[in-house]
Structure formats: structure tokens, C-alpha cells
Design a protein around this motif. Sequence first.
Motif, PDB file in Angstrom:
ATOM      1  N   SER A 190      30.023  37.003  35.081  1.00 27.73           N
ATOM      2  CA  SER A 190      29.273  36.762  36.325  1.00 27.73           C
ATOM      3  C   SER A 190      29.918  37.471  37.495  1.00 27.73           C
ATOM      4  N   ARG A 191      29.079  38.266  38.158  1.00 31.25           N
ATOM      5  CA  ARG A 191      29.581  39.041  39.287  1.00 31.25           C
ATOM      6  C   ARG A 191      28.509  39.170  40.354  1.00 31.25           C
ATOM      7  N   ILE A 192      28.956  39.565  41.543  1.00 32.10           N
ATOM      8  CA  ILE A 192      27.981  40.035  42.547  1.00 32.10           C
ATOM      9  C   ILE A 192      28.315  41.498  42.792  1.00 32.10           C
ATOM     10  N   SER A 230      36.259  48.507  45.283  1.00 31.04           N
ATOM     11  CA  SER A 230      35.943  48.083  43.928  1.00 31.04           C
ATOM     12  C   SER A 230      37.201  47.501  43.319  1.00 31.04           C
ATOM     13  N   GLY A 231      37.038  47.040  42.088  1.00 28.67           N
ATOM     14  CA  GLY A 231      38.203  46.476  41.399  1.00 28.67           C
ATOM     15  C   GLY A 231      38.833  47.522  40.492  1.00 28.67           C
ATOM     16  N   GLY A 232      39.386  47.080  39.383  1.00 30.05           N
ATOM     17  CA  GLY A 232      39.991  47.993  38.414  1.00 30.05           C
ATOM     18  C   GLY A 232      41.254  48.640  38.963  1.00 30.05           C
ATOM     19  N   SER A 233      41.397  49.929  38.637  1.00 32.43           N
ATOM     20  CA  SER A 233      42.629  50.635  39.038  1.00 32.43           C
ATOM     21  C   SER A 233      42.571  51.160  40.468  1.00 32.43           C
ATOM     22  N   LEU A 234      41.387  51.110  41.047  1.00 30.94           N
ATOM     23  CA  LEU A 234      41.180  51.712  42.371  1.00 30.94           C
ATOM     24  C   LEU A 234      42.079  51.156  43.460  1.00 30.94           C
ATOM     25  N   SER A 249      40.659  59.652  30.879  1.00 29.98           N
ATOM     26  CA  SER A 249      39.841  59.057  29.790  1.00 29.98           C
ATOM     27  C   SER A 249      38.347  59.158  30.081  1.00 29.98           C
ATOM     28  N   LYS A 250      38.004  59.496  31.307  1.00 26.99           N
ATOM     29  CA  LYS A 250      36.574  59.504  31.654  1.00 26.99           C
ATOM     30  C   LYS A 250      36.073  60.915  31.988  1.00 26.99           C
ATOM     31  N   SER A 251      36.788  61.908  31.525  1.00 29.78           N
ATOM     32  CA  SER A 251      36.398  63.275  31.905  1.00 29.78           C
ATOM     33  C   SER A 251      34.976  63.597  31.427  1.00 29.78           C
ATOM     34  N   PRO A 270      28.745  43.561  30.857  1.00 27.84           N
ATOM     35  CA  PRO A 270      29.422  44.001  29.623  1.00 27.84           C
ATOM     36  C   PRO A 270      30.946  44.015  29.798  1.00 27.84           C
ATOM     37  N   LYS A 271      31.357  44.176  31.044  1.00 28.62           N
ATOM     38  CA  LYS A 271      32.797  44.148  31.340  1.00 28.62           C
ATOM     39  C   LYS A 271      33.127  42.751  31.843  1.00 28.62           C
ATOM     40  N   PRO A 272      33.971  42.020  31.184  1.00 29.20           N
ATOM     41  CA  PRO A 272      34.271  40.653  31.601  1.00 29.20           C
ATOM     42  C   PRO A 272      34.966  40.657  32.955  1.00 29.20           C
ATOM     43  N   GLY A 310      29.812  54.821  32.513  1.00 28.27           N
ATOM     44  CA  GLY A 310      29.114  55.313  33.699  1.00 28.27           C
ATOM     45  C   GLY A 310      28.714  54.209  34.658  1.00 28.27           C
ATOM     46  N   HIS A 311      29.205  52.994  34.396  1.00 28.64           N
ATOM     47  CA  HIS A 311      28.900  51.926  35.383  1.00 28.64           C
ATOM     48  C   HIS A 311      29.727  52.173  36.627  1.00 28.64           C
ATOM     49  N   THR A 312      29.246  51.616  37.715  1.00 23.89           N
ATOM     50  CA  THR A 312      30.026  51.627  38.947  1.00 23.89           C
ATOM     51  C   THR A 312      29.778  50.321  39.665  1.00 23.89           C
ATOM     52  N   CYS A 313      30.716  49.859  40.451  1.00 23.83           N
ATOM     53  CA  CYS A 313      30.764  48.463  40.901  1.00 23.83           C
ATOM     54  C   CYS A 313      30.304  47.611  39.711  1.00 23.83           C
ATOM     55  N   SER A 314      29.316  46.757  39.877  1.00 23.40           N
ATOM     56  CA  SER A 314      28.888  46.005  38.674  1.00 23.40           C
ATOM     57  C   SER A 314      27.449  46.341  38.336  1.00 23.40           C
ATOM     58  N   GLY A 366      34.866  52.978  41.574  1.00 24.96           N
ATOM     59  CA  GLY A 366      35.387  53.539  40.336  1.00 24.96           C
ATOM     60  C   GLY A 366      34.212  53.724  39.383  1.00 24.96           C
ATOM     61  N   ILE A 367      34.493  54.243  38.198  1.00 20.40           N
ATOM     62  CA  ILE A 367      33.444  54.261  37.170  1.00 20.40           C
ATOM     63  C   ILE A 367      34.062  53.791  35.866  1.00 20.40           C
ATOM     64  N   GLY A 368      33.204  53.235  35.022  1.00 19.74           N
ATOM     65  CA  GLY A 368      33.676  52.896  33.680  1.00 19.74           C
ATOM     66  C   GLY A 368      33.324  54.014  32.725  1.00 19.74           C
ATOM     67  N   GLU A 395      32.335  41.965  43.043  1.00 21.51           N
ATOM     68  CA  GLU A 395      33.337  40.900  42.983  1.00 21.51           C
ATOM     69  C   GLU A 395      32.963  39.995  41.812  1.00 21.51           C
ATOM     70  N   ARG A 396      33.998  39.539  41.153  1.00 22.04           N
ATOM     71  CA  ARG A 396      33.757  38.617  40.049  1.00 22.04           C
ATOM     72  C   ARG A 396      33.535  37.231  40.650  1.00 22.04           C
ATOM     73  N   CYS A 397      32.706  36.446  39.994  1.00 24.08           N
ATOM     74  CA  CYS A 397      32.425  35.083  40.482  1.00 24.08           C
ATOM     75  C   CYS A 397      33.530  34.143  40.018  1.00 24.08           C
TER      76      CYS A 397
HETATM   77  O1  LIG Z   1      35.182  44.932  39.290  1.00 22.85           O
HETATM   78  C1  LIG Z   1      35.250  45.896  38.528  1.00 22.85           C
HETATM   79  O2  LIG Z   1      35.451  45.809  37.338  1.00 22.85           O
HETATM   80  C2  LIG Z   1      35.168  47.240  39.134  1.00 22.85           C
HETATM   81  O3  LIG Z   1      34.569  47.287  40.339  1.00 22.85           O
HETATM   82  C3  LIG Z   1      34.620  48.239  38.162  1.00 22.85           C
HETATM   83  O4  LIG Z   1      33.394  48.791  38.537  1.00 22.85           O
HETATM   84  C4  LIG Z   1      35.668  49.317  38.079  1.00 22.85           C
HETATM   85  O5  LIG Z   1      35.673  50.069  39.272  1.00 22.85           O
HETATM   86  C5  LIG Z   1      35.397  50.224  36.915  1.00 22.85           C
HETATM   87  O6  LIG Z   1      35.208  49.420  35.795  1.00 22.85           O
HETATM   88  C6  LIG Z   1      36.566  51.179  36.724  1.00 22.85           C
HETATM   89  O7  LIG Z   1      37.718  50.423  36.439  1.00 22.85           O
HETATM   90  P1  LIG Z   1      39.096  51.222  36.154  1.00 22.85           P
HETATM   91  O8  LIG Z   1      39.305  52.080  37.357  1.00 22.85           O
HETATM   92  O9  LIG Z   1      40.117  50.163  36.023  1.00 22.85           O
HETATM   93  O10 LIG Z   1      38.866  52.029  34.920  1.00 22.85           O
END
Ligand SMILES: O=C(O)[C@H](O)[C@@H](O)[C@H](O)[C@H](O)COP(=O)(O)O
Length: 610
Positions: free
Chosen positions: A537-539, A398-402, A560-562, A532-534, A506-510, A501-503, A428-430
Motif C-alpha cells: 500500500s502506497r500513495i 522518491s524512496g530507494g537509493s535516491l 543494473s538498469k541500463s 509489486p514492490k513491497p 520501468g516503474h517510477t514513484c509508485s 528513481g526507476i525500477g 510514500e509507503r502507507c
Molecule cells: O518508494 C519507492 O520504492 C521508490 O520511490 C521507488 O519508485 C524507487 O525510486 C525505485 O524503485 C528505484 O529504487 P532504487 O533506486 O532503490 O533501485
Amino acid sequence: MSPQPISIPMSAGSIQYPYAMPLHLIHQSARYSSAPTNPESPYMQAAFHQAQFKQTRPATAIPPHLCNNIGGSSLSPMGSPQLAYMYGSLPADMGSALGSFNSIQSDRTDLASPGTAGGTDPMNLVTMPSSLYDIQIPGSPAAQQQAAMGFRGGAKNSGGGLSPAPSPLSSGAAGYGLPTQFPVPGKQAGEAESMLEAGRSRAFTAAAGHRRTMTDESSDSLSNVPLIERSTFGSSYEADGGHPNSAMAVDFNAQQQYQQQQEHYYSLPSDFGTLIPSVENGDGSVLACNSQAYIDLISSYGLNQDTNTVAQAASATNYSMLLDSKLGGWESQQHPQQQQPQQLPSSGLMSGIAPELTQAKVFSFPSADQVAQALDKFLAQASAEAIKQHGRFSVAFSGGSLPATVAKYLKDNKSVDFSKWFVFFSDERCVEHTDAESNYKLVKDELLRHVAIPDNQVIRISEALVGDSKRAAEDYDLQMSKALGCDIVNQPPVIDCILLGIGPDGHTCSLFPGHPQIEETSKWVTFIDDSPKPPASRITLTIPMLNHASKVVFVVTGGSKSKTVKQIIDGRDQTLPAAHVAPTEGGLFWFLDDATAKDLTANKPAEFKL
Ligand SMILES: O=C(O)[C@H](O)[C@@H](O)[C@H](O)[C@H](O)COP(=O)(O)O
């Protein structure tokens, strides 16, 4: 290297009809040919002819017993019930051709004569000519080939073709083959009926045995299943100048047709898919039957199908249905007690019932750095196990901090054989690969530039398609299936380890709460254009895909997500997409720092041990 244009030998005068066979039939037919580009391969021939053939008049479906009794052979180990059914229904004037074929008998002396209880040779085979249509054309290559193979049966006419022999029925059970006239259902002569019964069950047994054998023998070749060829057929088609008769054209058209209807297509199983027939309706649409529907189909011919065999066969395989969307409410025509096709493990969303959460293993560490250290050990072991088991380790990021957390120690781990890694993206973002928003760029910066993973083993979004998220998702689906060597239409690819990861929502991947993508139950990759998270456009991998993984690992740190983590792990709050991640076969793991795990009560973190 995409396959060279195929020039299927079309004998003089053979029939040319444009027909885009549903891809799963081309796929089933081609997948076991030794070389999908081998024009002599019976499957390509059958697939090609099927593709060339279009019902031009109300057709008579091949009576199922006819298919059951045209056994497969080393030429067509997939069992000619499939081949025969691949021909679907034939126009009335083709009956004579089949009639002439019926009278062909193999020279094999070990063939059990039909009607012999059980028979000595369970294969009880009649070798399938490479093309039913050609066989009827005197002097055609296939007719000559059959003649050269010394078929008894019809006297060889001057053109080397075969003319119909007297109907074997007239010579009683001793003659193998089939009535040269299509039997009128329900009006079978007693003798034919018993022969058909015997032949049918033997054909099922035999082909079933063959099917398993073939699966065993060819399982290693499945990795090069012609998805590669198929996915490039389109380009080959263009390269081939779009010759209307080329198999690429056929496949390309079929692929287009298939992809347009993909959401309605499941596929027949790899083992019994060739046996649970698909029968074409007069309008060319394909009605694939599951066991009950097959039995209905059989009984509609007034033949009492060996219900157990089919039911066992069907229930023994975890198969789903090929439903041709053109058939519309076929389901409504099913018997009320009709068993529903087995759906892919869904998130349970459709039923609103929370899926039995795979018992998650929750690990918590004092700091994010210690999470990173634990992940290094965990992934090194997972990689070693997977490589030992099947020669590679597939992992989705996934993206983000992972990526930064995962790569912190892993990138320097010399015990890991990165050359066997296949890297995918959970979402993945487009955007272009060089864009700061690209997850590929992020993983490349954090990990890929430090380790030796072959570039063609990093499966990334097609830059050419980033402007069309739907097509980008479809393309990624094909790329993923191609790389993992599995069948896009049979089963979701299995990724060894999906990292998520999760937002805070509670989202995960997209997969975001309140968005339809979470409901997707038949695609492995889908798309979103209003994230909702820029960027918008994503897959993204879908829930069925995630739940088909061998391991799913959530990595959440920072504290922050406890609350969100508690809602998911303790509360199993189904309004949160991450709560729908519950691998049906695989393991579910949470790697948390203590700040994130502090609110957990029902599922206290366990001691971390590999
Ligand atoms: O492409 C993305 O944005 C990620 O896949 C997204 O699902 C990410 O895993 C979560 O938003 C958590 O992001 P953080 O770990 O940065 O909080």
C-alpha cells in the motif's frame, strides 16, 4: 489555527434550506474574500446563502442577461455574474425579491447609463447586496445596510428595507437595472434587448478587467487561499458541534460531496471561472457551461450572446470544466462540434500516442559519487533560483537509493537556504513515520536531520490514515495544495523539482507497469494497494502532477538498469511508466553513472554544466 465558528447573520425570516454547494463555488466565492472567516464578506454570505438554499420547486434559471447586468463592485470584485449565478436558479416566488433588487440603483454618478455605447465607466456597476435574500426582508441587517449606503431606487419602507421602485424599463434606458419581471426569452422589447446587449458586453469586459486586477492584487493572498480553512472546516464543523447552519457545516458537507465526486469535478478558471456561469438544474445539480455550452444557454433565451467575447474569454483561459457527475451524460448533450473541455496534460496514455517527450538532458558520470556531487550543485542552483523567483523551493523525494545519493554532498552544502525548502514525497509507503519502510524516515535519516528545514515544511503522509490508502492520498493531495498555496480544483500544484528513481520494470514513484494508476489524469495524488514492490500500500504522485513540475530529475546508478534506461530514453517505450514522465513546461533531467548510460545511443549523455 483553524477559523473560529462563523455565525453568518441570518436575518429574521430568511430562508433556511440545507444545500451543499459544490465546493468550487464556495472556493471561488471565498477565495477572494479578505478573510474567509469574515461573515460580512459578500462571498461568504453568498456562499452561505447559496449553501442554505435548495431548490424546492422547479426553478427558473436566472436569465443570463440578468446576471450580466448585475455588475460587481468593490464589494464583490469577483463580478456578480458569478454571485448571481451562484444563486443558480431561484424558485418562482423569489423573483419578486430579485425584482426589488433590480430597482436598486447605485448613487455613483459616474455610472454610464445603460445603452450608452461603451459607457464612461466600464464597470457599470450596481453594488451587490451582501445577500440577495436578506435584501428582500424588510428590516434585515442587509436591507438596513443597503439603506444606510444610501441606495436610491425603492422608497425606504418603515423597516428600513427597500420596496421595489418602478421598473427602470418604464423609464427607458436612462434607468439602470433590469426588468422587474423575468423576461420571457425571445420576447424582449427591442429596448431591453439592446440594453441587455450593451450591459452584457460591458459586464464581461468590466468583470474580466476586475478579474485580472483581483488576481494580481490577490495573488499573494492566494497562498492563504482557504484550503487551509476549508481543509479544517471539517474539524471545525465537528468542533462547532455540527451546528447545521454553520458555514463549516456547509463547507464540510460541500467538501464531503465534492470529495465524493472529485473525479468528476474540474473547475472553472481563476480568471473567467466567475464569468462562465454555472447554472443549477431543477434537481440542484450544477451545470457549468463552457463557452459553447454557455452560448447555447444564452441562445436558449433567445438572446444573441456576444459569441466572440465568451469564446475569446473561454479560449483565452486554460480552463477545464466543472461537470457534475449527477448530470450523467451531459457531454452527450453537447453539440457535436462542442469543444471538449481542455484536459490536464495527460501522459498521452489515453490516446495511446506517446507524448512528445520533453527533450531530456542526460548527464553521465564515471561513478555514483560523482553523480552525487553533480546533484549537489544542480539542486543548490535550482533552490537558489526558485527561492529568488517565489520565495521557496519545493522538492519531492522518491524512496530507494535516491535519498542517499542526493543527500551525500547536499546535506553539507552551506550555500543552500534550507529554511525555504518545502519537502514532499513523490511516493510514500502507507506506514508509520518510524517504520523502516517509510520514505519519510529514509529522507529524514539521509538529509532532514542534517539541515534546518522547518518541520511544518516537510509534508508527509498522515499517520492516522496509513490504514486507508485512498483517504491518505486524498489527504496528501489537500496537504500538498495547502502547502503550495494553490487551488486543488483549479490547477495541479507546481513542484519546483521532483526527484525520481526507476525500477528494473520501468516503474517510477509508485506507478507500476500494467497498473491503472498510470492512467490517472485528473488527480494529483493516487494510491495503490497491490504494489509489486513491497510494501503493497502506497500513495503516489500521478503523471499529470509529475508533468506539471518545473523540473523532473531521474537519478539512476549502479548499472543494473541500463537496458531499462535505454528503453525509456532511446526507445520511449510507453509500456514503461517512467517513459510517460515528460514535463509539459518544465525540464527533464537524467543523472546517470556511466555503467547505467552505457547502452544509450540515440540520446548520448551531454556534458554536465549548470
Ligand atoms: O518508494 C519507492 O520504492 C521508490 O520511490 C521507488 O519508485 C524507487 O525510486 C525505485 O524503485 C528505484 O529504487 P532504487 O533506486 O532503490 O533501485
